[in-house]
Design a protein around this motif. Structure first.
Motif, PDB file in Angstrom:
ATOM      1  N   GLY A 258      -1.967   2.484   4.272  1.00  0.00           N
ATOM      2  CA  GLY A 258      -2.506   1.385   3.474  1.00  0.00           C
ATOM      3  C   GLY A 258      -2.120   1.496   2.007  1.00  0.00           C
ATOM      4  O   GLY A 258      -1.240   2.269   1.624  1.00  0.00           O
ATOM      5  N   ILE A 259      -2.801   0.730   1.179  1.00  0.00           N
ATOM      6  CA  ILE A 259      -2.562   0.745  -0.268  1.00  0.00           C
ATOM      7  C   ILE A 259      -3.487   1.775  -0.906  1.00  0.00           C
ATOM      8  O   ILE A 259      -4.694   1.784  -0.649  1.00  0.00           O
ATOM      9  N   THR A 260      -2.916   2.658  -1.736  1.00  0.00           N
ATOM     10  CA  THR A 260      -3.720   3.698  -2.386  1.00  0.00           C
ATOM     11  C   THR A 260      -3.143   4.037  -3.748  1.00  0.00           C
ATOM     12  O   THR A 260      -1.931   3.875  -3.990  1.00  0.00           O
TER      13      THR A 260
ATOM     14  N   ASP B 266     -10.732   3.270  -4.314  1.00  0.00           N
ATOM     15  CA  ASP B 266      -9.567   3.581  -3.485  1.00  0.00           C
ATOM     16  C   ASP B 266     -10.019   4.038  -2.091  1.00  0.00           C
ATOM     17  O   ASP B 266     -10.792   4.994  -1.949  1.00  0.00           O
TER      18      ASP B 266
END
Length: 303
Positions: free
Chosen positions: A196-198, A219
């Motif tokens: 995912g986005i982090t 986050d």
């Protein structure tokens, strides 16, 4: 009664910190810090410590009591370190005897650093504590203490409350799962698998401050890392609560900055495992003394 001043010394694996502590206000003056490694390399750690104490006593001739916190096990008489993993040069060194011989008019009080920090919260914490409590330190390792009836609980042979050395998952003890280095290993491992986005970097350079900062931004991965830590810590604390019958827990140490992010999963685990009796009224708080906990705790040994 007029306030008294004591010399508090917090001996850690990274630094030795000391300062004069006002018994009434907890104010620290004459603060001094020295890196532990250079004293270890000298081959005479206790001599370097004695020299630093001597300088403090020259500047503060009113000091007659000195409290010292050490990261490890101490004999039941509280005069000799017996297992100091971070500073093995002190193992079985009659430290109090050596210092007393050097400074005959001064009394020295030796204690495990987590026990000292727990006592410091009792005397100097922001909130007055009138009940028994468990104190957990999260840092390089995982330390613990219990204050029962306003006294440090030392167990049968003097070294009770070592939660970091108790069994956890992956065939490891707790602090080998959630100590500072292990926390970063966990985060870097989870980052490699995360799709995912982090905000966390994927080059193996995640830091504890970066983890906390990312978690504060919501986050997802950082929060997952801390949730895992909270689960493991919560499971361990269930044993302590059920055995000691204490329902106030304070979390301190350098990694306690993650407190808000480990608390939800820690609480969930404890609510799952504990009986209604032990779960009712259970309170988990972040300790209040921060970086001064060890030094103030050491000074409180003189009370």
């Amino acid at each position: 009664m007029a306030a008294v001043e004591y010399l508090g010394i917090d001996i850690g694996g990274t630094n030795v910190k000391m300062g004069i502590v006002n018994s009434e206000t907890g104010q620290i003056t004459n603060f001094y810090s020295h890196d532990t490694v250079s004293w270890r390399k000298s081959g005479h750690f206790e001599d370097r410590l004695g020299e630093a104490i001597g300088l403090q006593l020259i500047d503060n001739k009113n000091i007659t009591k000195v409290g010292i916190g050490l990261p490890g096990m101490i004999n039941s008489a509280r005069v000799t370190p017996i297992e100091i993993t971070a500073i093995p040069e002190l193992n079985n060194v009659p430290l109090v005897e050596i210092l007393k011989k050097r400074f005959p008019t001064v009394d020295f009080f030796l204690e495990n650093d987590a026990n000292a920090a727990a006592l410091g919260e009792f005397y100097f914490g922001e909130e007055r504590i009138d009940e028994s409590y468990i104190f957990i330190t999260l840092g390089t390792g995982v330390g613990g203490a219990a204050i029962i009836g306003k006294k440090v609980f030392t167990g049968g042979r003097g070294n009770a409350m070592e939660p970091g050395h108790t069994p956890s998952v992956n065939g490891k003890v707790l602090e080998r799962n959630i100590g500072k280095n292990e926390l970063l290993d966990l985060a870097n491992s989870m980052r490699k698998e995360f799709r995912g986005i982090t905000l966390l970097p994927d080059d193996g350079t995640i830091s504890t401050t970066g983890l906390v900062a990312s978690a504060s931004e919501g986050d997802v991965l950082a929060l997952q890392v801390f949730a895992k830590v909270g689960e493991l810590l919560g499971e361990n604390l269930c044993h302590l609560v059920a055995i000691l019958d204490i329902n106030l827990i304070l979390i301190g140490g350098g990694l306690s900055a993650s407190f808000d992010y480990i608390l939800p999963s820690m609480t969930t685990k404890m609510e799952y495992w504990l009986t209604k009796y032990h779960a009712d009224g259970l309170t988990i708080k972040r300790a209040t003394l921060g970086n001064d906990a060890g030094l103030l705790g050491a000074a409180s040994l003189c009370f």
